[in-house]
Design an enzyme around this catalytic site. Structure first.
Site, PDB file in Angstrom:
ATOM      1  N   HIS A 140      37.808  47.968 -14.708  1.00  0.00           N
ATOM      2  CA  HIS A 140      37.144  46.754 -15.186  1.00  0.00           C
ATOM      3  C   HIS A 140      35.850  46.518 -14.411  1.00  0.00           C
ATOM      4  O   HIS A 140      34.791  46.265 -15.006  1.00  0.00           O
ATOM      5  CB  HIS A 140      38.102  45.561 -15.016  1.00  0.00           C
ATOM      6  CG  HIS A 140      37.486  44.226 -15.269  1.00  0.00           C
ATOM      7  ND1 HIS A 140      37.683  43.506 -16.437  1.00  0.00           N
ATOM      8  CD2 HIS A 140      36.675  43.447 -14.500  1.00  0.00           C
ATOM      9  CE1 HIS A 140      37.026  42.371 -16.372  1.00  0.00           C
ATOM     10  NE2 HIS A 140      36.404  42.314 -15.211  1.00  0.00           N
ATOM     11  N   GLU A 141      35.919  46.604 -13.091  1.00  0.00           N
ATOM     12  CA  GLU A 141      34.726  46.355 -12.273  1.00  0.00           C
ATOM     13  C   GLU A 141      33.678  47.447 -12.462  1.00  0.00           C
ATOM     14  O   GLU A 141      32.474  47.173 -12.502  1.00  0.00           O
ATOM     15  CB  GLU A 141      35.119  46.241 -10.798  1.00  0.00           C
ATOM     16  CG  GLU A 141      36.013  45.054 -10.474  1.00  0.00           C
ATOM     17  CD  GLU A 141      35.413  43.730 -10.900  1.00  0.00           C
ATOM     18  OE1 GLU A 141      34.181  43.596 -10.860  1.00  0.00           O
ATOM     19  OE2 GLU A 141      36.185  42.833 -11.286  1.00  0.00           O
ATOM     20  N   HIS A 144      31.516  46.872 -15.470  1.00  0.00           N
ATOM     21  CA  HIS A 144      30.412  45.930 -15.247  1.00  0.00           C
ATOM     22  C   HIS A 144      29.178  46.675 -14.744  1.00  0.00           C
ATOM     23  O   HIS A 144      28.048  46.383 -15.142  1.00  0.00           O
ATOM     24  CB  HIS A 144      30.807  44.863 -14.227  1.00  0.00           C
ATOM     25  CG  HIS A 144      31.699  43.795 -14.757  1.00  0.00           C
ATOM     26  ND1 HIS A 144      31.476  43.164 -15.957  1.00  0.00           N
ATOM     27  CD2 HIS A 144      32.815  43.210 -14.224  1.00  0.00           C
ATOM     28  CE1 HIS A 144      32.417  42.247 -16.147  1.00  0.00           C
ATOM     29  NE2 HIS A 144      33.240  42.262 -15.126  1.00  0.00           N
ATOM     30  N   GLU A 215      33.297  39.495 -19.571  1.00  0.00           N
ATOM     31  CA  GLU A 215      34.628  39.775 -19.036  1.00  0.00           C
ATOM     32  C   GLU A 215      35.519  40.409 -20.104  1.00  0.00           C
ATOM     33  O   GLU A 215      36.284  41.336 -19.825  1.00  0.00           O
ATOM     34  CB  GLU A 215      35.267  38.494 -18.496  1.00  0.00           C
ATOM     35  CG  GLU A 215      34.570  37.907 -17.279  1.00  0.00           C
ATOM     36  CD  GLU A 215      34.499  38.871 -16.112  1.00  0.00           C
ATOM     37  OE1 GLU A 215      35.425  39.711 -15.980  1.00  0.00           O
ATOM     38  OE2 GLU A 215      33.527  38.808 -15.338  1.00  0.00           O
TER      39      GLU A 215
END
Length: 305
Positions: A140-141, A144, A215
């Site tokens: 997930h990070e 980004h 997100e």
């Protein structure tokens, strides 16, 4: 995008529109301050210096504020191993790996581009998550970073920061101005306060709209890259539940960085705080991951290698 993370055109459009609108707001803000303060040199120099500092040193500022430190492979071999594996799968540069000695379970990414990125996890997160769950959070990070929305949210948050600083500067200038106060000074003071407050409110709403969508985009990209949306859903549920049990007073320092976190540092406060949260609700995120899991079929379950 040069990685294998699934691209998201709607995220790109939202980032472009947000930056365009914030750019217009920034120009109007600077012009209003110049008109009120009668000193364009002072306003432009301070604004440019703060923007440059936030863009170039955002990673260091975030790590310092969250007590994070860069860690080497021999210190956290499992953490480095997961990051190495995900970067190889995603075909992207490996970011600097950092750990924050905090009980709050969370993670964040920062940096101006994929070649100058930092991914940081807290010790509380490492203690709580299973390997597959940690992989989902790190994916997930990393998404980004790959989507470059970390740099966008850093620049976008700048306008609210400078508006808040100017409000404080104007307040203390008026408070300690003493004999220099007159009617014109009061008008300038009220004008600066009003313009700054309006700019802060508008930038706040624009950032929230972008942050919530980014997100969901990161959840989606991470689930598709790892092929295990159920593991990411499990991590989300576990982390959100544990954060909710931490007293709000212990989360206040962390809340300033909510826009960057895997999940926001919200305690058992009133629902109004969640209404203005930087993140979509847990239910929204789990619903999306459930749909992705159904699309991927049995291979998306926890037993996938």
């Amino acid at each position: 995008m040069h990685s294998r993370f699934r691209s998201d055109r709607r995220l790109t459009v939202r980032m472009t529109v947000t930056l365009f609108l914030l750019g217009l707001l920034y120009v109007a803000f600077v012009a209003a301050l110049i008109a009120l303060l009668k000193s364009w040199v002072l306003v432009v120099v301070i604004a440019a210096a703060l923007l440059g500092a936030q863009y170039w040193f955002s990673d260091r500022i975030a790590l310092y504020a969250m007590r994070g430190r860069v860690v080497e492979r021999h210190e956290y071999p499992e953490l480095h191993g997961v990051v190495d594996r995900l970067c190889a799968i995603a075909d992207m540069p490996k970011p600097v790996v950092a750990v924050s000695d905090m009980e709050m379970p969370n993670a964040f990414a920062t940096g101006r581009n994929p070649d100058n990125a930092v991914i940081c996890v807290t010790t509380g997160l490492l203690r709580r998550l299973e390997p597959a769950e940690l992989e989902g959070v790190l994916a997930h990070e990393l998404s980004h970073v790959a989507h470059k929305d970390v740099a966008v949210i850093t620049v976008a948050s700048f306008l609210g920061v400078i508006a808040g600083l100017i409000v404080r500067f104007a307040f203390y200038s008026q408070l300690f101005g003493g004999g220099r106060r007159d009617q014109n000074t009061a008008v300038v003071f009220l004008g600066v306060m009003g313009v700054s407050a309006a700019v802060y409110a508008i930038s706040f709403l624009l950032i929230r709209a972008l942050s919530r969508y980014r997100e969901l985009a990161a959840d989606r990209a991470a689930a598709l890259l790892t092929g295990r949306p159920s593991a990411l859903a499990s991590a989300l549920t576990k982390v959100t539940g544990d954060i909710a049990r931490i007293p709000t007073r212990d989360l206040r320092t962390a809340q300033a960085f909510n826009a960057f976190y895997f999940t926001p540092a919200l305690g058992r406060g009133p629902d109004i705080a969640r209404l203005f949260s930087t993140h979509p609700s847990l239910e929204q995120r789990l619903e999306q991951l459930g749909r992705i899991s159904a699309e991927l079929g049995p291979a998306a379950g926890p037993g996938k290698a």
